[in-house]
Design an enzyme around this catalytic site. Structure first.
Site, PDB file in Angstrom:
ATOM      1  N   GLU A   1     -11.359   1.152  -3.664  1.00 37.14           N
ATOM      2  CA  GLU A   1     -10.619   1.665  -2.787  1.00 37.14           C
ATOM      3  C   GLU A   1      -9.474   2.344  -3.007  1.00 37.14           C
ATOM      4  O   GLU A   1      -8.610   2.558  -4.226  1.00 37.14           O
ATOM      5  CB  GLU A   1     -10.587   0.479  -1.743  1.00 37.14           C
ATOM      6  CG  GLU A   1      -9.459  -0.642  -2.189  1.00 37.14           C
ATOM      7  CD  GLU A   1      -9.343  -2.206  -1.365  1.00 37.14           C
ATOM      8  OE1 GLU A   1      -9.836  -1.850  -0.673  1.00 37.14           O
ATOM      9  OE2 GLU A   1      -8.984  -2.431  -1.820  1.00 37.14           O
TER      10      GLU A   1
ATOM     11  N   ASP B   1       0.916  -1.335   0.124  1.00 33.92           N
ATOM     12  CA  ASP B   1       0.244   0.026   0.028  1.00 33.92           C
ATOM     13  C   ASP B   1       0.678   1.102  -0.114  1.00 33.92           C
ATOM     14  O   ASP B   1       0.772   2.310   0.676  1.00 33.92           O
ATOM     15  CB  ASP B   1      -1.152   0.039   1.034  1.00 33.92           C
ATOM     16  CG  ASP B   1      -1.662  -1.434   1.534  1.00 33.92           C
ATOM     17  OD1 ASP B   1      -2.014  -2.118  -0.032  1.00 33.92           O
ATOM     18  OD2 ASP B   1      -2.271  -1.196   2.409  1.00 33.92           O
TER      19      ASP B   1
END
Length: 579
Positions: free
Chosen positions: A250, A74
């Site tokens: 997302e 991420d």
């Protein structure tokens, strides 16, 4: 944060259960045990041996991607002048949110961690895949301040923000933000206004299918570090094309270029259908139109048996690099020969072509290659002058420095709670909990960074009872791991290997040990095949348990979001029973 999927089916339920159940816990404390029962670890050595690097030596003007090998998922990146800063998810690892610095996007140094104090991180009772999800780092030129916004699924915190004017000199305590969902990201517009975008559930009763999510935006009050009540609205419903039932939109990021606003998101959930998509609008609040060439990054269309496979690419962030050229950091995985992911989701980088209306990752829609061209004028200094190594590197630590290398982490608790640094090595004060506990354990962890590797450490230790054990662990989570250590049975010492799969433990092998000498412990992997061995003379190693499978160290078997960790472990609550 990305959601692990099997056969493209997202499994988010544990996240939302964790959000509602996890509460804060006091810092774990432990009385010191006698010095003679505190194991002394020294001379740790890790060596990567992945064939892909041997088969693809770097040529002039090239560097390897991933730039961060092992569990660094991420990624988010920001820039101030010629300085670039990058952060990653850290889940229940302590300290939290590793932060890296570069001036050229090729050569990186770790500054430390953003969340390095108990007041910032409340993960003492969190499972390994709870804690800190999808941090976003942004520089706000209007107040010369860096912000890191994230979701902390632990301690009752939820979405939060910290800030600093110098990322190398520490960050503020968290400010809790009053909105639900995950993956928040900040955007600072040219006019000084600020916004937060994030993933959320559809309005109550409006979910159309499993994995249906939305992207929301809020106006953000910079002076008070709070979202402005009543300003929230949905700007993306479902994904690029809701009629196709896209899952897990997302990881949103907003950008402004040539007067227009670009919203980039991950879509498809972490797994084989992962991708990056982009939208454009004339206002930060939209309406947003998807690009007609989405996805702009993915690995989902290629043969499953392709060589040197890189997969699951997505969850990206963009930054303008040298001479106006854009680059994108993103996560992806490198499965071993059994197709299993033991090293976790890693940080990759690619140049981005933004010559048209929408950005496209260069070579991001073909099978990813291990070598990438460097920006003009940059020299590759990987592994030199303090820069992080890359490829088939080695890492040696005598463990005698007064301050540990940033690569060493704890899980759920700070390293300083259980270690003492000495001129002889690191002493670990054993906690009365085992590695199976969802609690702070007395374990120093190093990320597994290659499918093929060897790690050794020297251990001086004499357990007093069968409740004492010290050695190595290979750890995916509290219910999936190997323990390889020295313990006691009756008056004898033994070296023992235990395998724990889904909470059920079995002894893979053991052997009586002659007391009175230092022991070297070794774990080595050839893809899925792991061996654990020991030596009393530093030359001849004897394997315990034969060749064992690394399946339990993969996210495919264990689930969750982290990569495998190699730990220097001690406990005074040993439950490994020597046969």
């Amino acid at each position: 944060m990305k959601l692990f999927t099997v056969k493209n089916v997202a499994m988010p339920s544990m996240i939302w259960t964790a959000m509602s159940l996890l509460a804060g816990a006091p810092a774990f404390s432990q009385k010191a045990v006698p010095l003679k029962n505190q194991p002394l670890f020294t001379r740790f050595n890790y060596q990567g041996n992945d064939r892909v690097y041997a088969d693809n030596p770097l040529r002039e003007g090239e560097f390897y991607s991933p730039i961060l090998q092992g569990c660094y998922p991420d990624p988010s990146i920001t820039r101030k002048g010629n300085d670039y800063y990058l952060v990653n998810s850290s889940f229940s690892m302590v300290p939290g949110v590793p932060i890296f610095h570069s001036t050229d996007l090729v050569n990186w140094k770790q500054l430390g961690h953003v969340l390095d104090r108990p007041s910032q991180l409340k993960v003492e009772k969190a499972g390994i895949s709870a804690g800190i999800y999808a941090p976003d780092i942004k520089y706000n030129p209007h107040n010369n301040t860096f912000y890191m916004i994230t979701t902390q699924i632990a301690g009752g915190i939820g979405n939060m923000v910290v800030k600093t004017q110098d990322p190398a000199k520490g960050w503020s305590d968290p400010v809790k933000l009053k909105f639900d969902g995950i993956d928040p990201s900040l955007f600072f517009d040219d006019n000084g206004k600020a916004y937060v975008v994030h993933n959320d559930a559809p309005p109550r009763g409006k979910a159309l299918y499993n994995g249906h999510r939305v992207i929301k935006i809020w106006e953000y009050d910079v002076a008070n570090d709070a979202v402005i009540e009543g300003t929230d609205q949905i700007i993306v419903d479902g994904g690029v094309d809701i009629t196709q039932k896209p899952i897990w939109i997302e990881g949103p990021h907003l950008y402004k270029r040539n007067g227009r606003y670009y919203l980039m998101c991950a879509e498809g959930g972490t797994g084989g259908w992962h991708s990056e998509v982009i939208f454009v609008g004339d206002s930060p609040k939209g309406p947003f139109k998807p690009a007609n060439n989405n996805p702009i990054l993915t690995q989902r269309y290629f043969p499953k048996d392709r060589g040197n496979k890189v997969d699951w690419a997505g969850h990206a962030d963009l930054v303008e690099g040298p001479v106006g050229k854009y680059y994108g950091v993103f996560l992806a995985v490198r499965p071993n020969e059994k197709g299993r992911v033991n090293t976790g989701r890693e940080t990759f980088i690619l140049p981005v072509d933004w010559s048209g209306e929408f950005p496209v990752f260069e070579n991001g829609l073909v099978p990813l290659k291990v070598r990438t061209n460097m920006p003009a004028g940059v020299s590759n200094q990987a592994g030199r002058n303090g820069f992080l190594p890359n490829g088939n590197f080695s890492f040696t630590d005598e463990l005698t420095a007064s301050r540990l290398d940033h690569k060493w982490i704890g899980v759920r608790g700070a390293r300083e709670q259980f270690i003492t640094s000495t001129k002889e090595g690191v002493r670990i004060n054993p906690f009365p909990v085992s590695i199976k506990a969802t609690a702070p354990t007395s374990t120093l962890f190093y990320r597994q960074q290659h499918a093929h590797f060897e790690a050794t450490v020297q251990l001086n230790y004499t357990p007093a009872t069968d409740k004492d054990l010290a050695g190595l662990v290979c750890y995916q989570k509290e219910t999936f791991h190997y323990v390889f250590g020295i313990t006691k049975k009756g008056n004898d010492l033994f070296v023992v290997l235990e395998r724990t799969e889904n909470g059920k433990s079995t002894i893979a092998g053991s052997e009586k040990l002659v007391a009175g000498s230092a022991v070297q412990l070794k774990v080595a992997a050839q893809g899925d095949a792991y061996i654990f061995a020991y030596s009393t003379d530093g030359k001849q190693f004897k394997t315990i348990g034969g060749v064992v499978s690394g399946d339990i160290l993969s996210t495919d078997v264990a689930g969750g979001f982290t990569g495998a960790l190699i730990g220097l472990y001690a406990t005074s609550a040993n439950d490994v029973q020597v046969p």
